[in-house]
Design a protein around this motif. Structure first.
Motif, mmCIF file in Angstrom:
data_model
loop_
_atom_site.group_PDB
_atom_site.id
_atom_site.type_symbol
_atom_site.label_atom_id
_atom_site.label_comp_id
_atom_site.label_asym_id
_atom_site.label_seq_id
_atom_site.Cartn_x
_atom_site.Cartn_y
_atom_site.Cartn_z
ATOM 1 N N LYS A 256 0.952 -1.319 -0.045
ATOM 2 C CA LYS A 256 -0.089 -0.057 0.008
ATOM 3 C C LYS A 256 0.992 1.228 -0.051
ATOM 4 O O LYS A 256 0.402 2.380 -0.732
ATOM 5 N N TYR A 257 1.983 1.216 0.751
ATOM 6 C CA TYR A 257 2.971 2.263 0.798
ATOM 7 C C TYR A 257 3.361 2.642 -0.610
ATOM 8 O O TYR A 257 3.544 3.690 -1.036
ATOM 9 N N LEU A 258 3.887 1.537 -1.271
ATOM 10 C CA LEU A 258 4.662 1.652 -2.720
ATOM 11 C C LEU A 258 3.581 2.126 -3.509
ATOM 12 O O LEU A 258 3.912 2.943 -4.494
ATOM 13 N N THR A 259 2.441 1.723 -3.398
ATOM 14 C CA THR A 259 1.342 2.014 -4.339
ATOM 15 C C THR A 259 0.970 3.433 -4.431
ATOM 16 O O THR A 259 1.123 4.437 -5.286
ATOM 17 N N SER A 260 1.096 4.011 -3.156
ATOM 18 C CA SER A 260 0.993 5.693 -2.894
ATOM 19 C C SER A 260 1.779 6.342 -3.274
ATOM 20 O O SER A 260 1.972 7.348 -3.900
ATOM 21 N N GLU A 261 3.224 5.870 -3.164
ATOM 22 C CA GLU A 261 4.397 6.703 -3.448
ATOM 23 C C GLU A 261 4.651 6.515 -5.135
ATOM 24 O O GLU A 261 5.037 7.543 -5.621
ATOM 25 N N LYS B 276 4.556 13.313 -11.140
ATOM 26 C CA LYS B 276 5.802 13.971 -11.223
ATOM 27 C C LYS B 276 6.200 13.807 -12.526
ATOM 28 O O LYS B 276 7.015 15.009 -12.904
ATOM 29 N N HIS B 277 6.635 12.637 -13.166
ATOM 30 C CA HIS B 277 7.328 12.153 -14.041
ATOM 31 C C HIS B 277 6.763 12.030 -15.526
ATOM 32 O O HIS B 277 5.888 11.098 -15.356
ATOM 33 N N ASP B 278 7.195 12.656 -16.434
ATOM 34 C CA ASP B 278 6.316 12.471 -17.586
ATOM 35 C C ASP B 278 6.591 11.100 -18.146
ATOM 36 O O ASP B 278 5.897 10.465 -18.863
ATOM 37 N N VAL B 279 7.835 10.444 -18.234
ATOM 38 C CA VAL B 279 8.169 9.419 -18.620
ATOM 39 C C VAL B 279 7.597 8.015 -17.927
ATOM 40 O O VAL B 279 7.666 7.014 -18.345
ATOM 41 N N LEU B 280 7.281 8.300 -16.681
ATOM 42 C CA LEU B 280 6.581 7.346 -16.025
ATOM 43 C C LEU B 280 5.043 7.360 -16.292
ATOM 44 O O LEU B 280 4.215 7.973 -15.601
ATOM 45 N N GLY B 281 4.572 6.656 -17.065
ATOM 46 C CA GLY B 281 3.266 6.535 -17.718
ATOM 47 C C GLY B 281 2.064 5.947 -16.683
ATOM 48 O O GLY B 281 1.128 6.414 -16.416
ATOM 49 N N VAL C 154 16.735 8.974 -10.150
ATOM 50 C CA VAL C 154 17.100 8.508 -11.565
ATOM 51 C C VAL C 154 16.024 8.668 -12.624
ATOM 52 O O VAL C 154 16.308 9.369 -13.768
ATOM 53 N N LEU C 155 14.676 9.063 -12.418
ATOM 54 C CA LEU C 155 13.763 9.639 -13.399
ATOM 55 C C LEU C 155 14.073 11.102 -13.770
ATOM 56 O O LEU C 155 14.148 11.316 -14.982
ATOM 57 N N THR C 156 14.393 11.859 -12.769
ATOM 58 C CA THR C 156 14.802 13.171 -13.006
ATOM 59 C C THR C 156 16.061 13.408 -13.736
ATOM 60 O O THR C 156 15.975 13.972 -14.863
ATOM 61 N N ALA C 157 16.978 12.344 -13.450
ATOM 62 C CA ALA C 157 18.161 12.463 -14.691
ATOM 63 C C ALA C 157 17.760 11.981 -16.011
ATOM 64 O O ALA C 157 18.494 12.582 -16.776
ATOM 65 N N VAL C 158 17.152 10.993 -16.029
ATOM 66 C CA VAL C 158 16.949 10.368 -17.312
ATOM 67 C C VAL C 158 15.870 11.484 -18.089
ATOM 68 O O VAL C 158 16.192 11.872 -19.270
ATOM 69 N N GLU C 159 15.115 12.316 -17.389
ATOM 70 C CA GLU C 159 14.266 13.237 -18.172
ATOM 71 C C GLU C 159 15.017 14.493 -18.433
ATOM 72 O O GLU C 159 14.703 15.072 -19.466
ATOM 73 N N ARG C 160 16.110 14.904 -17.618
ATOM 74 C CA ARG C 160 16.936 16.061 -17.761
ATOM 75 C C ARG C 160 17.714 15.672 -19.273
ATOM 76 O O ARG C 160 18.175 16.375 -20.172
ATOM 77 N N LYS C 161 18.327 14.250 -19.218
ATOM 78 C CA LYS C 161 19.145 14.047 -20.486
ATOM 79 C C LYS C 161 18.347 13.870 -21.612
ATOM 80 O O LYS C 161 18.562 14.365 -22.799
#
Length: 562
Positions: A383-388, A395-400, A474-481
């Motif tokens: 449940k915690y993982l799902t919420s986070e 927050k992240h556009d590449v995480l659909g 990691v997602l922030t770094a990938v999106e920045r790149k």
């Protein structure tokens, strides 16, 4: 290694070399369902060493001839070898004693090298390791405890040595009972590596040279809960499923069974509405088929709410199969069915299935799940993982999309959240980025764009927070790149760019119109540089930039991840 040094392989290696040339122009055999980048063969020694590097999922291990400390410009995170030598609970350790948080290995169901499991195996092996053809107390106890976790009429248990063997026996049971051959399974499914299981594992078909699908194998599209969002979508899906069954019957064929994973984990983890699965089960039963639930990925409490994944849908399958979680890494499997179905099988014998060591290990795993309250822990942590995870999706556009329950979760990586187009490149970067921070995840799905998270059930809240924080970085770094990379030129948009740009193979600006104007001013000079790059420097030739990242003038968008 010279031929004289491997004389015992004189006859096998030339044939292997021919096979390699035919299979892959790059000179290596891909032994993995998800094209794990692991074994680019460069010597006969490595041919033999790496020929069995097989994995169901893509994992963060590069090809053996890749440079271990070099990161080319197209990669955000470096690729380097990883050899694991030991494990304990939810952690594994490499040959340099570096600790990794294991979010892949659901096979270690209650944790790597759990002391109680190790002790049970050692004690039983020192007492009696085989009782071929005879009944033992440990066998009686294990079967009783396993069957007691299931609803009626699932009262008969066959103990085997793997999930593949369990699924093979399940198909034999269903065929004997129905007298039919035709099987329906899901696209991109995987149910094992035995001959008949390859036929119904549609993920495997393209990986087998010159493969021809038998007429009795049929597939259905996965119930994609990311792209099917309305009741009308699901009504249409049920209709497609029923039409598939009707076309089979109308053609004069007879349905044997529908085999599926209760939560469709291998194709990327999908949990459709309960009413959808119930409707599918009803449609199969009405046409004389049996229901086989493959619980290899979801059995023994992994979903948190129930001991078995099929219980989520309020159904009772005719046959269930389970494999790797039973033995916590020791090869075990089981088939559970009704007395009515088992009575049609006839003779069945297994030399090692149900041996005393297997049963002792199996009992210890069931006791640990109960005594350490791992089901309730999986539910709470899940449940915690799902919420986070849902917060990260916002927050992240590449995480659909995020899907999951208990301790089985998937993250769908896309080019943009609005397009929902799969991106295996970004998914690979995320996998390697997490590995750089000593967290191991896998990639699955038809497009290899889905991050799969199936850790041991001892995975705790502290591990969750570490995973979420690191994934965010990691997602922030990938999106920045990604935002700094060149725009990909698609065929339908080529007209927007000049001939010079197309020759260079890259677009020198985020704004196509501005780039075109710059090229118009400079004419069709092939070697011209575009101005206005994101970091203020002139664009270098792409091929030159790939030669050495150290010589590149552009800024490092992932510097904070090092």
């Amino acid at each position: 290694m010279e031929r004289s040094e491997v004389s015992s392989f004189e006859f096998s290696l030339p044939r292997l070399e021919t096979y390699l040339e035919n299979i892959d122009g790059q000179g290596y055999v891909n032994c993995n369902l998800h094209e794990i980048p692991s074994s680019n063969i460069i010597s006969r020694f490595q041919e033999i060493e790496n020929i069995n590097q097989c994995s169901l999922h893509e994992i963060p291990v590069p090809k053996v001839n890749a440079l271990s400390s070099t990161r080319i410009t197209s990669h955000v995170f470096e690729r380097s070898p990883l050899k694991l030598v030991s494990g304990m609970k939810q952690y594994v350790y490499d040959e340099n004693d570096v600790e990794y948080l294991d979010c892949i290995n659901g096979t270690a169901h209650v944790g790597h090298c759990h002391p109680q499991v190790v002790s049970a195996a050692q004690n039983q092996m020192s007492t009696l390791s085989t009782a071929q053809g005879f009944v033992s107390n440990v066998l009686n106890k294990y079967v009783k405890e396993l069957v007691s976790s299931l609803p009626e009429p699932l009262s008969v248990c066959y103990l085997v040595n793997s999930g593949s063997e369990a699924n093979d026996l399940a198909l034999r049971l269903s065929q004997q009972f129905t007298g039919a051959r035709d099987i329906i399974s899901m696209e991109d499914s995987y149910h094992g590596n035995l001959g008949v299981l390859v036929d119904i594992s549609f993920k495997m078909h393209e990986k087998v040279p010159n493969y021809k699908k038998p007429e009795w194998c049929h597939s259905m599209p996965i119930p994609d809960t990311y792209r099917r969002t309305t009741q009308e979508d699901w009504d249409q899906y049920i209709k497609e499923f029923e039409d598939k069954l009707d076309s089979l019957v109308d053609s004069g064929r007879k349905l044997n069974a529908f085999m599926f994973e209760p939560h469709f984990v291998i194709p990327g983890l999908h949990t459709p509405p309960v009413s959808v699965v119930k409707a599918m089960v009803k449609a199969v039963k009405q046409r004389g088929g049996l229901i086989i639930a493959d619980e290899v990925q979801t059995g023994l409490g992994r979903t948190g709410d129930f001991m078995w994944g099929f219980m989520t849908y309020e159904i009772v399958p005719d046959i269930i199969t389970v494999g790797k979680p039973l033995g916590n890494g020791y090869p075990m499997g089981a088939v559970l069915t009704s007395a009515e179905i088992s009575s049609k099988l006839g003779a069945y014998f297994s030399t090692f299935g149900g041996n005393p060591v297997s049963c002792a290990i199996g009992i210890s795993v069931l006791e640990i799940v109960k005594n350490e309250k791992l089901m309730s822990s999986a539910r709470m942590v899940g449940k915690y993982l799902t919420s986070e995870f849902d917060k990260l999706v916002e927050k992240h556009d590449v995480l659909g999309h995020h899907r999951g329950l208990g301790l089985v979760h998937s993250l769908e990586i896309v080019k943009t959240s609005t397009s929902k187009l799969p991106s295996n490149e970004f998914a690979s970067e995320v996998m390697y980025g997490l590995r750089k921070k000593q967290i191991l995840v896998a990639i699955t799905g038809f497009y290899k764009n889905i991050i799969l998270i199936t850790p041991p059930l001892c995975f705790n809240m502290e591990n969750c927070r570490r995973l979420i924080t690191t994934l965010d970085e990691v997602l922030t770094a990938v999106e920045r790149k990604a935002s700094a990379q060149s725009v990909i030129v698609y065929r339908e948009s080529m007209e927007s760019y000049s001939r010079a740009q197309l020759k260079r193979g890259i677009i020198g600006t985020e704004d196509p119109s501005a780039s075109s104007a710059g090229d118009a001013q400079n004419g069709d000079q092939d070697g011209g540089e575009s101005s206005g790059s994101a970091d203020g420097s002139g664009h270098q030739n792409k091929r030159a930039r790939l030669e050495s990242e150290n010589d590149a003038e552009e800024s490092n968008p992932y510097e904070d991840m090092d």
